[in-house]
Scaffold this active site. Structure first.
Site, PDB file in Angstrom:
ATOM      1  N   ASP A 185      -1.660  -0.784   5.831  1.00 47.43           N
ATOM      2  CA  ASP A 185      -1.932  -0.306   7.177  1.00 47.43           C
ATOM      3  C   ASP A 185      -3.406  -0.035   7.423  1.00 47.43           C
ATOM      4  O   ASP A 185      -3.832   0.048   8.558  1.00 47.43           O
ATOM      5  CB  ASP A 185      -1.138   0.965   7.455  1.00 47.43           C
ATOM      6  CG  ASP A 185      -1.692   2.129   6.679  1.00 47.43           C
ATOM      7  OD1 ASP A 185      -2.057   1.905   5.512  1.00 47.43           O
ATOM      8  OD2 ASP A 185      -1.762   3.228   7.212  1.00 47.43           O
ATOM      9  N   ASP A 231       0.870  -1.153   0.000  1.00 50.52           N
ATOM     10  CA  ASP A 231       0.000   0.000   0.000  1.00 50.52           C
ATOM     11  C   ASP A 231       0.915   1.214   0.000  1.00 50.52           C
ATOM     12  O   ASP A 231       2.103   1.098   0.297  1.00 50.52           O
ATOM     13  CB  ASP A 231      -0.847  -0.060   1.271  1.00 50.52           C
ATOM     14  CG  ASP A 231      -1.684   1.173   1.455  1.00 50.52           C
ATOM     15  OD1 ASP A 231      -2.237   1.643   0.459  1.00 50.52           O
ATOM     16  OD2 ASP A 231      -1.773   1.662   2.586  1.00 50.52           O
TER      17      ASP A 231
END
Lengths: 367, 1084
Positions: free
Chosen positions: B981, B422
């Site tokens: 996250d 990400d």
């Protein structure tokens, strides 16, 4: 480490953190163990190390092999196979069926004799073994068929007795000692007559393991209902009979027999001759040939042997040591030559897969 | 009422909806045919007939009643367990050579351990769910009162009130808001990872509901007809129908999604549309997968081989024994063949043989070691403990050590081939800092960016610059000047960042230091006029919302669409232009003009906002200044804004552009700031056009608004440019670099814009200057052409998507050709003339150049300019014409490097030789790719040849899909790891072979779903390269040793039996016998 430096960097979100009361830090404790930093030794296999190690193994093993071989050769061993010779005295060239009939007939004469020539002086004690061949004492049916509880003189439950199947009981009475092993007790007997010394006394005591005599066989339990003791002729004969008035622990032949052999060809101690036998002497062995090995084509031998510090005659160990030692020396030499003719620096990174030309990682993905 | 009774009959109702749609055909609203979700608003009881799911959500793997069977089933997915159970069953048989307990006990131990672990994990999930399900929310009770209810008791059709900062309990249709014009702001971080605020606006007809008049709430009555529950976060279509027959179309702008939160708005009223597992976020979540280590699976395969060996051995045992018993059984009198039992019966040797081979299975059972499984578990737990104890993976800032959730995957860490990462919060801190600016042709600001710093640390020259002498001089000059300035001010030569740390003005979003501008000093600069205008534009041209105490500028936070926009507003504040309040028509500012000047409050009238879109790449506002002047203020990507400048009045555009290029090279996000004075008449005419465009309905609207905006955004004058640093997490570039050196490929999957992703790609050395970028995007000219053509020809939706799909296919095929062509040695490329490429300047964007190829490729393709090829800015500057020239200059560059003879330089040479490619693809293209198997294959082929892959604008579901695709594409022997996250990364984390969560600031969902949780991206390096390697090596070694051991035991046992006619006598005593009869050696 550069990573530690980051602890000084500011909190990415900035602000707001000072309000939170200080909790106990969850920082792991630093110990050499948890950080996997304990001193460790991992031998690096450098050419010198490898050659040196092989050399060392060779240097140690070859002498050991020689000494062992020497010890084995110092043992004097005389073997005499008698199962055919003894039969030939009575019915030469018998068929298998004839042999079996002969041995199972309790009325046939069974004594015979063989002579053994002593070529080398045998120091006392001279051990007497009988050797059986093609006899599977290690067969599971056979091994299982005993009750240690009974032999020990303990209380025998029916499940203990079941272990002894198929020789557990006769006429609903438990056999003592029960089981196939005891039932098939070896019962040939030998008497030894020396040409020079006359009849030799054979010590039959102390041929079983002390621990067996002491703990595993009862000194009070008397054999009872033992099938071999009341054989009334015919072909049901198993092995030897037992003295119904002598407790089990005193019958060392039984104890020796009941320590089953691991291989189908085995020797068991039968007695000791406690005088030296001189070279050139001839010994006549009078045998009562009772034990049936003719059914399954087994051999019977009688063996006289001295011992060395390493036990009986056994060349295997010496040869094994010698072979390994020589092999190591050979490898050491080979590696030395290779290293000498074609040396290369240790840890040459150009041999790593990703440094090799034309073998870049990930190139051959889609083939 | 008539209609309602009709709806009462379940089946008939669907039919009715379809009929009605046909009547609506003329309408612009596109309602897909499966719109069968129906809601009676404010009448939850009536919705009971549809049997919608409750609002109770569960992420558990098991339910109470299914726990035991299912968890047992989980355990039995290991092939070996079936074997062990069979063996245990055999050990019950009377012929078993071993005691039954010595077989059952270890099996029970392993099973119970496994089940307990599952139970523990599921309980943890249950507790988490419970927490969510029992959150309170205000629900209308039907009598005009709002009562508090738990989330799980919410029903479809309920009217709820959500307060500021709260999460939406279900998917809601927005009815009204305390904000102006039914507007409310939502944060969708849990959905897409974006922290910016998004605007949702209620339909005008419902604005009044929820105002003071509670009667309205009670009386409100309407039906909603909309799509069936689906996973698409960005689409929604439906109709809001009132009892009087009036119907209004509703779309995504009215939908408030569960797990997003209300921000900057007092409260909103909404109707529950989808509940529980029907909500879009839950539809997006995939069931918790049970991950199994590949090692476990290959272990299973080994077990099968061992099992085959075992079968051979035991059947040999059976056959040999059977034959022996048959042929010679009667002659071995000492076994009493006459008193036979099934195990030894010469008359029935077959039975004895069969029993004996079963017995053999148990006897040689050593070959399949149950102790291996116990040992594996224990070793993994210990390894996990060591990982969690690692001081070097502890982050003091968040006080978090590494956490291991599935120790079963330890060794997978050492086999990772591809990392799917990400961006926001993982590679970056999601913090933008105003770092440099160029005003009136003068560059301000100093300090070293992360990119510079990491380049310096890795002692790499900034790639592209070194290729071209001109650029290198400029660049190094810039670099040197900033260093000299640093040393002059702080005496610190080593690290420019540190001097900035001492900066009094530093705050979140502002990491700028230059004494010439700060503290009002700018007023004394010679071009203070431009500077003042520049700052005003920063303070006015945005859509941020101030949040905080007006009188305390330092506590003021700005909620902006993106953090870089906020950074600009913060910067303006720091320079004395304090923006503190926004109404739809007015912007309030407190201006401090000069070092000692008093703050003055000003009001600027906001006339129009020409919003940012990824296609426009710019935003403008039209503002009336207090002095009555009418100005259009614009900020945008330099490539776009440069085309809009007044050709007669270039001003500082050249210098500014040069500066921005330099900023871009050091990893800053750049924006060009421009303005234009508007004449009153001109504006009035335009305003009318614009209003008309805005009032158009449907898809036309966006296009027409854009056209109108473009009309006025012309003839701009440049004021300056900004450079905003997207702050990388500490140590990211180094980690990425080292992971790359370890041969691990890194893909970035982000919900962000393409430009942002590319910037970050450069910043963390995923993209390097000199890499060729292959861009596959639906935002280019071609895609637009297709859509326009579709409109002209009146194509249906399906046909359009087919067209677009074939467009994507063409792009990918081109990319593949290019990649394959250049995967050969550089020499070959430069030698083969027909592979020459020629670049032409781009039509649709200066950033991405289209190129046409001659030679082997067809004319039509080159005409279509299918492949977009982005060049690094330095490449653009030097007028390089073809591939040949480029690779030859690349060679001279490598020559230079070789002379330096540093190890880093050598690796650089290697990288350069491989002529790397980077694929950059957007979510829309991905959607077409994921929908077609052939395209997936193609995509994978391209991707696996590229050094880096960046996927932008991808939804959480796409992230997971891409991950699955990669996993499939990598095959059996290479693994992919996903790191993220936010909640939007959960799917990806679960789909990957190994999921790593960052226990960052953005909630804990990712860390909860992950197999490993670390606090910082850079710990991944240690996790993979140190712990992964150790675990892999150690576990492999242990398993190998185990098989060595079991083979030794098993084969020796077999060998010993060859001496006993395979009677099945065990060679080793089992433990029960050992304890029962001490000293009973039986001579064996």
């Amino acid at each position: 480490m550069s990573i530690n430096g980051a602890s000084t960097s500011e909190n990415p979100l900035g602000g707001g953190d000072s309000i939170i009361p200080k909790k106990q830090s969850r920082k792991p404790k630093y110990t050499k163990f948890t950080q996997q930093e304990l001193p460790a030794c991992k031998p690096l296999l450098t050419p010198a190390w490898v050659i040196g190690t092989f050399m060392l193994v060779g240097v140690i093993f070859i002498p050991i092999g020689l000494v062992t071989l020497l010890a084995s050769h110092s043992v004097v061993e005389i073997i005499s196979q008698y199962e055919t010779a003894c039969l030939d005295q009575y019915i030469p060239g018998a068929s298998k069926a004839q042999k079996v009939n002969y041995i199972q007939d309790i009325n046939t004469a069974k004594s015979c004799n063989v002579t053994m020539n002593i070529n080398k002086k045998m120091k006392q004690p001279v051990y007497i073994y009988y050797e059986l061949d093609n006899f599977f004492q290690n067969h599971r049916r056979y091994v299982k068929s005993r009750s240690d509880e009974q032999l020990r003189g303990g209380k025998v439950s029916s499940s203990d007795l079941d272990l002894c199947a198929p020789e557990a009981q006769v006429n609903n009475l438990p056999i003592v000692p029960c089981g196939l092993i005891a039932w098939s007790l070896f019962n040939d007997t030998y008497t030894f007559v020396s040409r020079s010394n006359g009849p030799l006394t054979v010590n039959k005591k102390g041929i079983a393991w002390n621990s067996d005599v002491k703990y595993k066989f009862s000194s009070t339990l008397l054999p009872s209902n033992f099938p071999n003791n009341n054989v009334s002729g015919g072909s049901t004969i198993g092995g030897g009979s037992l003295d119904p008035s002598s407790p089990l622990a005193l019958d060392e032949d039984l104890i020796v027999w009941m320590r089953t052999a691991a291989l189908p060809s085995f020797r068991k101690l039968w007695g000791k001759i406690e005088i030296d036998l001189e070279a050139g002497d001839t010994i006549t062995v009078d045998i009562t040939n009772l034990y049936n090995t003719y059914s399954f084509g087994g051999k019977k031998k009688v063996v006289l042997s001295t011992t060395s510090w390493l036990g009986g005659k056994n060349d295997f160990l010496g040869f094994a040591y010698l072979t390994i030692g020589c092999l190591c020396m050979l490898l050491a030499l080979l590696f030395f030559i290779v290293h000498w003719r074609n040396p290369r620096p240790l840890g040459d990174t150009s041999y790593l897969s990703w440094n090799k030309k034309g073998n870049a990682s990930g190139e051959n993905v889609l083939q | 009422m008539v209609r309602r009774t009709r709806f009462w009959k379940g089946k008939k109702w669907q039919f009715a909806v379809k009929q009605q749609q046909q009547n609506d055909d003329g309408d612009d609203v596109v309602v897909s045919t499966d719109d069968s979700h129906f809601v009676f608003c404010n009448r939850p009881a009536l919705n009971a007939q549809f049997r919608y799911v409750t609002n109770m959500t569960s992420t558990r793997k098991y339910s109470w009643w299914s726990f035991l069977p299912r968890s047992l089933f989980e355990q039995y997915r290991r092939a070996a367990y079936w074997y062990f159970t069979a063996m245990a069953a055999l050990s019950l048989a009377p012929f078993s050579p071993y005691n039954r307990f010595s077989v059952w006990l270890p099996l029970a131990f392993v099973l119970i351990l496994g089940i307990l672990r599952e139970l523990w994990e599921d309980l943890r999930r249950y507790r988490g769910d419970n927490l969510v399900n029992s959150r309170p929310v205000l629900v209308h009770d039907g009598e005009g009162h709002l009562l508090e209810k738990q989330w799980k008791h919410l029903c479809v059709g309920d009217i709820v009130k959500v307060m500021d900062g709260d999460y939406f309990p279900a998917d809601l249709l927005l009815l009204s808001s305390t904000g102006p014009e039914g507007i409310c702001y939502v944060e969708t971080m849990n959905l897409d990872g974006e922290t910016n605020l998004k605007v949702r606006q209620a339909l005008q007809v419902t604005w009044a509901i929820g105002s003071k008049d509670e009667g309205l709430l009670r009386k409100f009555e309407a039906n909603v007809k909309c799509e069936d529950p689906n996973a698409s976060l960005y689409t929604f279509a439906g109709l809001l129908e009132f009892p009087d027959g009036e119907a209004y179309p509703i779309g995504p702008s009215q939908l408030l999604l569960r797990d997003s939160s209300l921000q900057n708005t007092g409260s909103v009223i909404g109707v529950v549309i989808y509940t529980g597992h029907d909500t879009k976020v839950m539809q997006n979540s995939s069931p918790v997968p049970s991950k199994r280590s590949r090692l476990d699976r290959s272990l299973d395969r080994v077990i099968w081989v061992m099992f085959a060996v075992l079968l051979t051995l035991s059947s040999t045992t059976g056959i040999v024994l059977g034959l022996w018993i048959k042929n010679e059984g009667t002659s071995v009198w000492y076994l009493q063949p006459r008193l036979s039992d099934p195990y030894f019966n010469p008359a029935q040797a077959v039975i004895a043989g069969i029993i004996s081979s079963l017995n053999g299975l148990v006897l040689y059972g050593y070959l399949i070691p149950i102790s291996l499984y116990v040992s594996l578990e224990v070793v993994r737990v210990l390894q996990a403990a060591l990982m969690m104890q690692d001081v070097q993976m502890y982050d003091p800032a968040t006080d978090k050590p590494c956490r291991v959730k599935s120790a079963g995957l330890n060794e997978e860490l050492g086999q990772v081939d591809t990392i799917l990462s990400d961006k926001t919060g993982t590679l970056t801190c999601n913090q933008m800092d105003f770092f440099r600016c160029s005003i009136g042709g003068v560059s301000y600001g100093k300090g070293t960016t992360e990119v510079e710093a990491s380049a310096a640390r890795l002692s790499l020259p900034l790639g592209g610059a070194s290729l071209f002498p001109d650029a290198i001089n400029q660049e190094s000059q810039l670099y040197k000047t900033s260093k000299i300035l640093d040393s002059a001010t702080t005496g610190n030569m080593t690290n420019g960042v540190e001097s900035a740390d001492h900066n009094l003005f530093k705050e979140k979003g502002f990491n700028f230091y230059d004494a010439r501008l700060l503290g009002g000093n700018w007023a004394t600069e010679e071009n203070s006029q431009s500077i003042e205008l520049f700052f005003r534009i920063l303070a006015l041209c945005h859509t941020a919302i101030p949040d905080g105490n007006v009188d305390n500028p330092s506590s003021m936070r700005y909620r902006a669409e993106s953090p870089d926009e906020a950074a600009l507003v913060v910067a303006a504040k720091q320079f004395g232009f304090y923006f503190y309040k926004r109404t739809p028509t007015t912007l309030y500012m407190r201006e401090t003009l000069g070092p000692k000047a008093q703050p003055v409050d000003c009001k600027y009238q906001l006339l129009n906002v020409l919003e940012f879109s990824s296609a426009r790449k710019r935003m403008s506002v039209i503002v009336r200044f207090p002095d009555g002047k009418l100005l259009l203020l614009c900020k945008g990507a330099d490539s776009v804004v440069l085309q809009l400048l007044d050709p007669n009045n270039k001003g500082f555009s050249t210098q500014t552009n040069t500066h921005l290029k330099q900023y871009g090279e050091v990893g800053l996000r750049t924006l060009l700031i421009a303005y234009k004075e508007l004449k009153e008449e001109e504006y009035i005419i335009w305003q009318a056009k614009f209003e008309e465009a805005r009032s158009t309905m449907g898809r036309e609207r966006d296009i027409r608004t854009e056209e109108a905006a473009e009309e006025i955004e012309r003839g701009l004058t440049v004021v300056g440019g900004t450079g905003v640093e997207d702050k990388l997490q500490a140590g990211v570039p180094e980690s990425v670099d080292r992971l790359a050196k370890a041969g691990i490929k890194i893909w970035v999957l982000t919900g962000d814009k393409m430009e942002t992703a590319i910037n970050i790609g450069y910043a963390c050395s995923l993209l390097r200057q000199g890499m060729d970028k292959l861009i596959v995007s639906m935002e280019g000219v071609e895609a637009r052409n297709v859509e326009e053509k579709a409109q002209r020809d009146g194509l249906s939706r399906n046909e359009i998507s087919k067209e677009l799909q074939s467009l994507v296919r063409r792009k990918l095929e081109d990319a593949l050709q290019l990649v394959q062509m250049h995967n050969v040695k550089p020499q070959e490329v430069s030698n083969s003339e027909r592979h020459q490429l020629s670049f032409s300047s781009s039509l649709h964007s200066a950033l991405s150049h289209s190129f046409s190829r001659t030679g082997s490729l067809s004319e039509s393709q080159s005409q279509n300019s299918i492949m977009s090829r982005t060049l690094s800015s330095s490449l653009q500057m030097s007028s390089i014409q073809n591939r040949h020239k480029k690779s030859s200059s690349g060679q001279t560059f490598t020559q230079k490097i070789k002379n330096q003879e540093s190890p880093e330089a050598k690796t650089l040479v290697n990288m350069d030789y491989e002529l790397e490619y980077a694929l950059i693809i957007d979510g829309q293209s991905l959607a077409y790719i994921l929908g077609d198997n052939g395209l997936q294959e193609l995509f994978l082929q391209v991707c696996l040849k590229c050094a880096s892959v960046l996927c932008c604008r991808v939804s959480p579901r796409q992230k997971a899909q891409v991950t699955r695709l990669v996993k499939k594409g990598l095959g059996q022997h290479r693994l992919c790891l996903a790191i993220g996250d936010g909640a939007n990364d959960v799917g990806m984390i679960q789909a990957a072979n190994v999921g790593v969560g960052i226990t960052g600031v953005e909630g804990a969902q990712a860390a909860m779903a992950a197999d490993y949780a670390i606090a910082q991206f850079r710990f991944l390096e240690r996790l993979l390269l140190v712990h992964g390697r150790w675990c892999y090596r150690r576990i492999s070694l242990m398993i190998l040793y185990f098989f060595y051991k079991v083979c030794l035991l098993g084969f020796v046992s077999f060998y010993s039996n060859t001496f006993a006619h395979f009677s099945g006598q065990p060679l080793y005593l089992d433990c029960s016998k050992l304890s029962r009869s001490r000293g009973d050696m039986q001579g064996l």
